[in-house]
Design a protein around this motif. Structure first.
Motif, PDB file in Angstrom:
ATOM      1  N   SER A 103       0.715  -1.248   0.073  1.00  0.00           N
ATOM      2  CA  SER A 103       0.007  -0.044  -0.041  1.00  0.00           C
ATOM      3  C   SER A 103       0.916   1.149  -0.002  1.00  0.00           C
ATOM      4  N   LEU A 104       1.982   1.126   0.580  1.00  0.00           N
ATOM      5  CA  LEU A 104       2.839   2.405   0.822  1.00  0.00           C
ATOM      6  C   LEU A 104       3.501   2.625  -0.553  1.00  0.00           C
ATOM      7  N   LEU A 105       3.824   1.629  -1.321  1.00  0.00           N
ATOM      8  CA  LEU A 105       4.257   1.609  -2.420  1.00  0.00           C
ATOM      9  C   LEU A 105       3.515   1.996  -3.688  1.00  0.00           C
ATOM     10  N   ARG A 106       2.246   2.011  -3.533  1.00  0.00           N
ATOM     11  CA  ARG A 106       1.069   2.479  -4.149  1.00  0.00           C
ATOM     12  C   ARG A 106       0.979   3.993  -4.154  1.00  0.00           C
ATOM     13  N   LYS A 107       1.088   4.711  -5.139  1.00  0.00           N
ATOM     14  CA  LYS A 107       0.957   6.212  -5.308  1.00  0.00           C
ATOM     15  C   LYS A 107      -0.476   6.502  -5.117  1.00  0.00           C
ATOM     16  N   GLY A 108      -0.891   7.548  -4.313  1.00  0.00           N
ATOM     17  CA  GLY A 108      -2.329   8.204  -4.166  1.00  0.00           C
ATOM     18  C   GLY A 108      -2.650   7.395  -2.662  1.00  0.00           C
ATOM     19  N   PRO A 109      -3.954   7.795  -2.031  1.00  0.00           N
ATOM     20  CA  PRO A 109      -4.418   7.057  -0.745  1.00  0.00           C
ATOM     21  C   PRO A 109      -4.968   5.682  -1.045  1.00  0.00           C
ATOM     22  N   VAL A 110      -4.788   5.173  -0.001  1.00  0.00           N
ATOM     23  CA  VAL A 110      -5.283   3.825   0.088  1.00  0.00           C
ATOM     24  C   VAL A 110      -6.460   3.466   1.503  1.00  0.00           C
ATOM     25  N   TYR A 111      -7.412   2.880   1.255  1.00  0.00           N
ATOM     26  CA  TYR A 111      -8.366   2.423   2.161  1.00  0.00           C
ATOM     27  C   TYR A 111      -7.705   1.257   2.925  1.00  0.00           C
ATOM     28  N   GLY A 112      -7.910   1.325   4.279  1.00  0.00           N
ATOM     29  CA  GLY A 112      -7.443   0.030   4.785  1.00  0.00           C
ATOM     30  C   GLY A 112      -7.993   0.321   6.184  1.00  0.00           C
ATOM     31  N   LEU A 113      -7.911  -0.974   7.259  1.00  0.00           N
ATOM     32  CA  LEU A 113      -8.481  -1.029   8.472  1.00  0.00           C
ATOM     33  C   LEU A 113      -7.676  -0.138   9.601  1.00  0.00           C
ATOM     34  N   ASP A 114      -8.623   0.508  10.504  1.00  0.00           N
ATOM     35  CA  ASP A 114      -7.885   1.484  11.421  1.00  0.00           C
ATOM     36  C   ASP A 114      -7.186   0.722  12.526  1.00  0.00           C
ATOM     37  N   LYS A 115      -6.769   1.246  13.441  1.00  0.00           N
ATOM     38  CA  LYS A 115      -5.541   0.726  14.435  1.00  0.00           C
ATOM     39  C   LYS A 115      -6.516  -0.180  15.476  1.00  0.00           C
ATOM     40  N   TYR A 116      -7.802   0.080  15.449  1.00  0.00           N
ATOM     41  CA  TYR A 116      -8.685  -0.641  16.467  1.00  0.00           C
ATOM     42  C   TYR A 116      -9.103  -1.955  15.464  1.00  0.00           C
ATOM     43  N   SER A 117      -8.969  -2.255  14.375  1.00  0.00           N
ATOM     44  CA  SER A 117      -9.395  -3.279  13.786  1.00  0.00           C
ATOM     45  C   SER A 117      -8.325  -4.217  13.114  1.00  0.00           C
ATOM     46  N   CYS A 118      -7.047  -3.590  12.836  1.00  0.00           N
ATOM     47  CA  CYS A 118      -5.878  -4.337  12.324  1.00  0.00           C
ATOM     48  C   CYS A 118      -5.454  -5.245  13.387  1.00  0.00           C
ATOM     49  N   ARG A 119      -5.186  -6.587  12.711  1.00  0.00           N
ATOM     50  CA  ARG A 119      -4.449  -7.522  13.565  1.00  0.00           C
ATOM     51  C   ARG A 119      -2.980  -7.371  13.789  1.00  0.00           C
ATOM     52  N   GLU A 120      -2.307  -6.921  12.819  1.00  0.00           N
ATOM     53  CA  GLU A 120      -1.055  -6.359  12.956  1.00  0.00           C
ATOM     54  C   GLU A 120      -0.901  -4.824  12.990  1.00  0.00           C
ATOM     55  N   LYS A 121      -0.918  -4.226  14.009  1.00  0.00           N
ATOM     56  CA  LYS A 121      -1.271  -2.867  14.421  1.00  0.00           C
ATOM     57  C   LYS A 121      -0.609  -1.832  13.544  1.00  0.00           C
ATOM     58  N   PRO A 122       0.659  -1.884  13.530  1.00  0.00           N
ATOM     59  CA  PRO A 122       1.448  -0.871  12.790  1.00  0.00           C
ATOM     60  C   PRO A 122       0.988  -0.734  11.097  1.00  0.00           C
ATOM     61  N   ALA A 123       0.160  -1.513  10.791  1.00  0.00           N
ATOM     62  CA  ALA A 123      -0.277  -1.616   9.269  1.00  0.00           C
ATOM     63  C   ALA A 123      -1.271  -0.255   9.127  1.00  0.00           C
ATOM     64  N   HIS A 124      -1.949  -0.078   9.908  1.00  0.00           N
ATOM     65  CA  HIS A 124      -2.980   1.054  10.223  1.00  0.00           C
ATOM     66  C   HIS A 124      -2.203   2.238   9.329  1.00  0.00           C
ATOM     67  N   LEU A 125      -0.903   2.459   9.909  1.00  0.00           N
ATOM     68  CA  LEU A 125      -0.064   3.665   9.506  1.00  0.00           C
ATOM     69  C   LEU A 125      -0.105   3.843   7.831  1.00  0.00           C
ATOM     70  N   ALA A 126      -0.266   3.075   6.923  1.00  0.00           N
ATOM     71  CA  ALA A 126      -0.215   2.787   5.846  1.00  0.00           C
ATOM     72  C   ALA A 126      -1.182   3.524   4.884  1.00  0.00           C
ATOM     73  N   TYR A 127      -2.490   3.613   5.659  1.00  0.00           N
ATOM     74  CA  TYR A 127      -3.750   4.001   4.890  1.00  0.00           C
ATOM     75  C   TYR A 127      -4.456   5.462   5.324  1.00  0.00           C
ATOM     76  N   LYS A 128      -4.612   6.038   4.137  1.00  0.00           N
ATOM     77  CA  LYS A 128      -5.008   7.448   4.445  1.00  0.00           C
ATOM     78  C   LYS A 128      -6.618   7.628   4.712  1.00  0.00           C
ATOM     79  N   HIS A 129      -7.309   6.457   4.375  1.00  0.00           N
ATOM     80  CA  HIS A 129      -8.443   6.470   4.766  1.00  0.00           C
ATOM     81  C   HIS A 129      -8.813   5.235   5.707  1.00  0.00           C
ATOM     82  N   PRO A 130      -8.954   5.475   6.844  1.00  0.00           N
ATOM     83  CA  PRO A 130      -9.188   4.357   7.868  1.00  0.00           C
ATOM     84  C   PRO A 130     -10.673   3.691   7.798  1.00  0.00           C
ATOM     85  N   ILE A 131     -10.503   2.369   8.071  1.00  0.00           N
ATOM     86  CA  ILE A 131     -11.878   1.844   8.101  1.00  0.00           C
ATOM     87  C   ILE A 131     -12.101   1.145   9.276  1.00  0.00           C
ATOM     88  N   ASN A 132     -13.408   1.188  10.182  1.00  0.00           N
ATOM     89  CA  ASN A 132     -13.460   0.246  11.436  1.00  0.00           C
ATOM     90  C   ASN A 132     -14.523  -0.623  11.060  1.00  0.00           C
TER      91      ASN A 132
END
Length: 345
Positions: A103-132
């Protein structure tokens, strides 16, 4: 509308995402998807008719040799392919560290799970649009909710529909004649704690062969092939299949009378097909990742320590890590359940 999905592995997880695409197609009739996926599983996204292209990763080999992959241009080629097209929405439906890096390698904003929903917590930092989403629900429903929030619609109040088209999946050439009545025995799994003992499989093979069924045992690697050969050795009507492309395995499974599975990716293939199937569970939770769909039955060991999510059995009575719960799943119990499935057809 054009959407890019980032979901790399594993086989069953990819299949869990397919109903979300079917939902989206009911809301946006013109929608098309591209999908970033590990090359080992690149066949799976293309089972859905709305997926037009796959962009493949080789993250296992990249992890082992980052410098070599950079030098030979493989990583650079992937980066170019990842950013070659414009999309209305890019959504990470895996939400772990590997997919977050993509997701970080992809140019532009990416949707992904927020810090409360991610199993691997640091992953949420890659997402411009968090989803719960509520993580304590089945993966199929989580996937439906992630895509619905990313694309701005409400999940349909209908049963999940994998929505696959499989006319391109052909039977493989085999060195034996395929019988009119055969069963698929998915004996393999990636965790030792998911494996039903070889001697139990052998006993079941004998019962099924006596009942007039041919038995097919697939594999995914050399170790699994040798295990399949060991199981099949007790009957002339049992066959260890060589490693086959997933499309070929799917075509074989489509023709089977029923499937008996360990908790592994091919069990979810049976669910995609709506094929009568029994999956044996011990170390994992069917509520979260069990086979999902019509004609799917779960046979659960029921020990107090289950599900433990351990890759090796920690109990003192375990021999060489062999799971106590799976060893305790009796052959007669499994065979009687399988007979009831076959008689119901």
């Amino acid at each position: 509308m054009r959407v890019l999905i980032i979901k790399l592995t594993s086989m069953g997880d990819l299949m869990h995402a397919l109903p979300a695409l079917t939902d989206a197609a009911t809301v946006y009739p013109d929608i098309e998807f591209d999908w970033v996926v590990d090359k080992a599983f690149s066949a799976v996204p293309l089972w859905h008719p709305r997926v037009k292209n796959v962009i493949t990763t080789s993250h296992r080999s990249w992890r082992n040799s980052w410098f070599g992959s950079l030098r030979n241009g493989e990583l650079g080629g992937f980066y170019k392919d990842l950013n070659a097209n414009d999309y209305d929405v890019v959504v990470d439906m895996q939400n772990n560290l590997k997919s977050a890096l993509v997701s970080l390698l992809r140019k532009g904003p990416v949707y992904g799970l927020d810090k409360y929903s991610c199993r691997e917590k640091p992953a949420h930092l890659a997402y411009k649009h968090p989803i719960n989403v509520n993580p304590n629900q089945h993966a199929v429903e989580r996937m439906r909710q992630i895509l619905a929030q990313a694309l701005g619609y409400t999940v349909p109040d209908t049963k999940a529909d994998y929505g696959v088209t499989l006319a391109h999946c052909d039977l493989p050439k085999l060195d034996f004649r395929l019988a009119d009545r055969y069963l698929m025995l998915v004996h393999n799994a990636s965790w030792q704690t998911k494996l039903w003992p070889v001697k139990h499989w052998q006993s079941l093979v004998l019962k099924a062969a006596e009942a007039g069924y041919q038995l097919l045992l697939p594999c995914g690697n050399e170790e699994e092939y040798q295990r399949a050969r060991q199981i099949a050795s007790v009957s002339d009507n049992a066959y260890a299949l060589p490693r086959l492309p997933l499309d070929n395995v799917l075509a074989l499974m489509q023709g089977a009378q029923a499937v008996l599975c360990s908790d592994t990716g091919l069990a979810h293939m049976a669910a995609v097909l709506g094929k009568p199937a029994i999956t044996i569970y011990g170390s994992t939770d069917t509520h979260l990742i069990g086979t999902y769909g019509d004609k799917q039955q779960h046979l659960i060991t029921g020990m107090s320590c289950s599900p433990c999510y351990k890759r090796r059995c920690p109990l003192p009575e375990a021999v060489d890590g062999e799971p106590v719960c799976m060893a305790g799943m009796e052959v007669d119990q499994v065979w009687h359940r399988l007979q009831s499935v076959l008689q119901a057809q």
